[in-house]
Design a protein around this motif. Structure first.
Motif, PDB file in Angstrom:
ATOM      1  N   VAL A   5       0.858  -1.180   0.000  1.00 22.42           N
ATOM      2  CA  VAL A   5       0.000   0.000   0.000  1.00 22.42           C
ATOM      3  C   VAL A   5       0.896   1.234   0.000  1.00 22.42           C
ATOM      4  O   VAL A   5       1.788   1.366   0.840  1.00 22.42           O
ATOM      5  CB  VAL A   5      -0.957   0.012   1.216  1.00 22.42           C
ATOM      6  CG1 VAL A   5      -1.742   1.316   1.261  1.00 22.42           C
ATOM      7  CG2 VAL A   5      -1.906  -1.181   1.160  1.00 22.42           C
ATOM      8  N   SER A   8      -0.698   7.183  -0.708  1.00 18.65           N
ATOM      9  CA  SER A   8      -1.146   8.244  -1.612  1.00 18.65           C
ATOM     10  C   SER A   8      -1.875   7.597  -2.779  1.00 18.65           C
ATOM     11  O   SER A   8      -1.574   6.449  -3.133  1.00 18.65           O
ATOM     12  CB  SER A   8       0.054   9.034  -2.150  1.00 18.65           C
ATOM     13  OG  SER A   8      -0.345   9.960  -3.145  1.00 18.65           O
ATOM     14  N   GLN A   9      -2.792   8.335  -3.368  1.00 21.15           N
ATOM     15  CA  GLN A   9      -3.424   7.855  -4.594  1.00 21.15           C
ATOM     16  C   GLN A   9      -2.912   8.611  -5.819  1.00 21.15           C
ATOM     17  O   GLN A   9      -3.411   8.424  -6.925  1.00 21.15           O
ATOM     18  CB  GLN A   9      -4.945   7.955  -4.486  1.00 21.15           C
ATOM     19  CG  GLN A   9      -5.507   6.946  -3.518  1.00 21.15           C
ATOM     20  CD  GLN A   9      -7.014   6.813  -3.605  1.00 21.15           C
ATOM     21  OE1 GLN A   9      -7.667   7.386  -4.453  1.00 21.15           O
ATOM     22  NE2 GLN A   9      -7.563   6.024  -2.710  1.00 21.15           N
ATOM     23  N   ASN A  10      -1.911   9.422  -5.624  1.00 19.84           N
ATOM     24  CA  ASN A  10      -1.314  10.174  -6.725  1.00 19.84           C
ATOM     25  C   ASN A  10      -0.601   9.192  -7.661  1.00 19.84           C
ATOM     26  O   ASN A  10       0.324   8.508  -7.249  1.00 19.84           O
ATOM     27  CB  ASN A  10      -0.324  11.207  -6.169  1.00 19.84           C
ATOM     28  CG  ASN A  10       0.291  12.077  -7.223  1.00 19.84           C
ATOM     29  OD1 ASN A  10       0.398  11.701  -8.390  1.00 19.84           O
ATOM     30  ND2 ASN A  10       0.721  13.254  -6.824  1.00 19.84           N
ATOM     31  N   PRO A  11      -1.018   9.134  -8.930  1.00 23.94           N
ATOM     32  CA  PRO A  11      -0.394   8.195  -9.869  1.00 23.94           C
ATOM     33  C   PRO A  11       1.118   8.396 -10.016  1.00 23.94           C
ATOM     34  O   PRO A  11       1.844   7.437 -10.283  1.00 23.94           O
ATOM     35  CB  PRO A  11      -1.101   8.460 -11.197  1.00 23.94           C
ATOM     36  CG  PRO A  11      -2.166   9.440 -10.949  1.00 23.94           C
ATOM     37  CD  PRO A  11      -2.071   9.924  -9.538  1.00 23.94           C
ATOM     38  N   VAL A  14       2.250   6.277  -7.045  1.00 25.85           N
ATOM     39  CA  VAL A  14       1.871   4.863  -7.075  1.00 25.85           C
ATOM     40  C   VAL A  14       2.596   4.122  -8.199  1.00 25.85           C
ATOM     41  O   VAL A  14       3.111   3.014  -8.000  1.00 25.85           O
ATOM     42  CB  VAL A  14       0.338   4.700  -7.206  1.00 25.85           C
ATOM     43  CG1 VAL A  14      -0.052   3.237  -7.358  1.00 25.85           C
ATOM     44  CG2 VAL A  14      -0.368   5.321  -6.001  1.00 25.85           C
ATOM     45  N   VAL A  31      -1.312  -0.923  -4.425  1.00 30.75           N
ATOM     46  CA  VAL A  31      -2.459  -0.020  -4.486  1.00 30.75           C
ATOM     47  C   VAL A  31      -2.134   1.263  -3.740  1.00 30.75           C
ATOM     48  O   VAL A  31      -1.307   1.266  -2.831  1.00 30.75           O
ATOM     49  CB  VAL A  31      -3.730  -0.669  -3.886  1.00 30.75           C
ATOM     50  CG1 VAL A  31      -4.151  -1.881  -4.688  1.00 30.75           C
ATOM     51  CG2 VAL A  31      -3.536  -1.026  -2.423  1.00 30.75           C
ATOM     52  N   GLY A  32      -2.785   2.323  -4.124  1.00 31.53           N
ATOM     53  CA  GLY A  32      -2.648   3.597  -3.429  1.00 31.53           C
ATOM     54  C   GLY A  32      -3.857   3.847  -2.551  1.00 31.53           C
ATOM     55  O   GLY A  32      -4.975   3.498  -2.919  1.00 31.53           O
ATOM     56  N   ARG A  33      -3.606   4.418  -1.391  1.00 33.28           N
ATOM     57  CA  ARG A  33      -4.677   4.775  -0.461  1.00 33.28           C
ATOM     58  C   ARG A  33      -4.359   6.153   0.110  1.00 33.28           C
ATOM     59  O   ARG A  33      -3.215   6.447   0.443  1.00 33.28           O
ATOM     60  CB  ARG A  33      -4.786   3.780   0.701  1.00 33.28           C
ATOM     61  CG  ARG A  33      -5.135   2.369   0.314  1.00 33.28           C
ATOM     62  CD  ARG A  33      -6.625   2.252  -0.008  1.00 33.28           C
ATOM     63  NE  ARG A  33      -7.034   0.857  -0.100  1.00 33.28           N
ATOM     64  CZ  ARG A  33      -7.011   0.140  -1.216  1.00 33.28           C
ATOM     65  NH1 ARG A  33      -6.582   0.686  -2.331  1.00 33.28           N
ATOM     66  NH2 ARG A  33      -7.413  -1.114  -1.216  1.00 33.28           N
ATOM     67  N   ASP A  34      -5.377   6.968   0.251  1.00 33.64           N
ATOM     68  CA  ASP A  34      -5.184   8.263   0.890  1.00 33.64           C
ATOM     69  C   ASP A  34      -4.989   8.069   2.385  1.00 33.64           C
ATOM     70  O   ASP A  34      -5.800   7.412   3.038  1.00 33.64           O
ATOM     71  CB  ASP A  34      -6.389   9.174   0.648  1.00 33.64           C
ATOM     72  CG  ASP A  34      -6.388   9.767  -0.747  1.00 33.64           C
ATOM     73  OD1 ASP A  34      -5.290  10.024  -1.274  1.00 33.64           O
ATOM     74  OD2 ASP A  34      -7.476   9.982  -1.304  1.00 33.64           O
ATOM     75  N   ARG A  56       3.072   8.358   6.520  1.00 31.97           N
ATOM     76  CA  ARG A  56       2.391   7.700   5.395  1.00 31.97           C
ATOM     77  C   ARG A  56       2.729   6.205   5.333  1.00 31.97           C
ATOM     78  O   ARG A  56       1.858   5.370   5.099  1.00 31.97           O
ATOM     79  CB  ARG A  56       2.774   8.372   4.078  1.00 31.97           C
ATOM     80  CG  ARG A  56       2.174   9.745   3.860  1.00 31.97           C
ATOM     81  CD  ARG A  56       2.623  10.302   2.511  1.00 31.97           C
ATOM     82  NE  ARG A  56       2.256  11.676   2.310  1.00 31.97           N
ATOM     83  CZ  ARG A  56       1.070  12.081   1.844  1.00 31.97           C
ATOM     84  NH1 ARG A  56       0.145  11.194   1.550  1.00 31.97           N
ATOM     85  NH2 ARG A  56       0.818  13.366   1.669  1.00 31.97           N
ATOM     86  N   ARG A 142       0.801  15.324 -10.484  1.00 31.03           N
ATOM     87  CA  ARG A 142       0.251  13.986 -10.719  1.00 31.03           C
ATOM     88  C   ARG A 142       0.844  13.356 -11.987  1.00 31.03           C
ATOM     89  O   ARG A 142       0.455  12.267 -12.382  1.00 31.03           O
ATOM     90  CB  ARG A 142      -1.269  14.042 -10.806  1.00 31.03           C
ATOM     91  CG  ARG A 142      -1.907  14.500  -9.487  1.00 31.03           C
ATOM     92  CD  ARG A 142      -3.410  14.589  -9.558  1.00 31.03           C
ATOM     93  NE  ARG A 142      -4.050  13.306  -9.763  1.00 31.03           N
ATOM     94  CZ  ARG A 142      -4.322  12.426  -8.804  1.00 31.03           C
ATOM     95  NH1 ARG A 142      -3.978  12.680  -7.563  1.00 31.03           N
ATOM     96  NH2 ARG A 142      -4.939  11.297  -9.089  1.00 31.03           N
TER      97      ARG A 142
END
Length: 181
Positions: A5, A8-11, A14, A31-34, A56, A142
């Motif tokens: 994990v 962050s969900q920033n591509p 990730v 996977v990304g998670r905020d 994080r 991003r």
């Protein structure tokens, strides 16, 4: 299955983690998670930036352990700015990796920021927003990031994160060399 994990969900964060783990552990799911960093959107200085990456990574590994239980990894990537004086500021990042109760951190390469960019950061703005405004881009953070824009594409944000992650993983890959006697 290994679950990684990214905090962050920033591509742009990730994707490099996916690329490194695809080489290291092809069966891993990344996977990304905020998650909260616990620091301002634009961290200033190494201690604040490191705290954001570490927060994080621990939050990410906690999610991975909850979702997967076995072979859970957490990765925290935090970009920061170091200010040395008037007109002298440097962009860098911290990579933190948490796995099996162990935490490793590394500092990435850095680059000097243009004085007009630095002035706006010192006034309280976030680097990505400043770059978008000055360059007429949208969501540069991003994508190629400030590094990609300022180097004319010779290097980009993902390059910096990939290298930092590879270095942070060294103690996990060579435990016997890193163990204390």
């Amino acid at each position: 299955m290994r679950l990684v994990v990214v905090g962050s969900q920033n591509p742009a964060k990730v994707r490099p983690v996916q690329e490194i783990f695809a080489q290291l552990k092809p069966e891993a799911v990344v996977v990304g998670r905020d998650v909260p960093s616990g620091v301002p959107d634009q961290p200033l200085g190494e201690p604040q930036t490191q705290l954001g990456a570490v927060n994080r990574a621990w939050a990410a590994v906690e999610i991975a352990e909850t979702e997967q239980r076995a072979d859970a990894w957490g990765v925290g990537l935090e970009g920061g700015v170091r200010i040395d004086g008037p007109g002298q500021g440097w962009l860098f990042g911290i990579v933190a990796v948490a796995h099996a109760g162990q935490l490793e951190t590394v500092r990435t390469a850095e680059m000097r920021l243009p004085p007009p960019v630095l002035a706006r950061i010192q006034a309280g703005e976030e680097l990505g927003s400043v770059m978008d405004d000055l360059l007429g881009t949208k969501d540069v953070k991003r994508g190629v990031g400030s590094v990609g824009m300022l180097t004319g594409g010779l290097a980009d944000r993902a390059d910096v994160w990939r290298m930092g992650l590879a270095l942070a993983l060294a103690p996990f890959l060579n435990r016997q060399l890193f163990e204390e006697c």
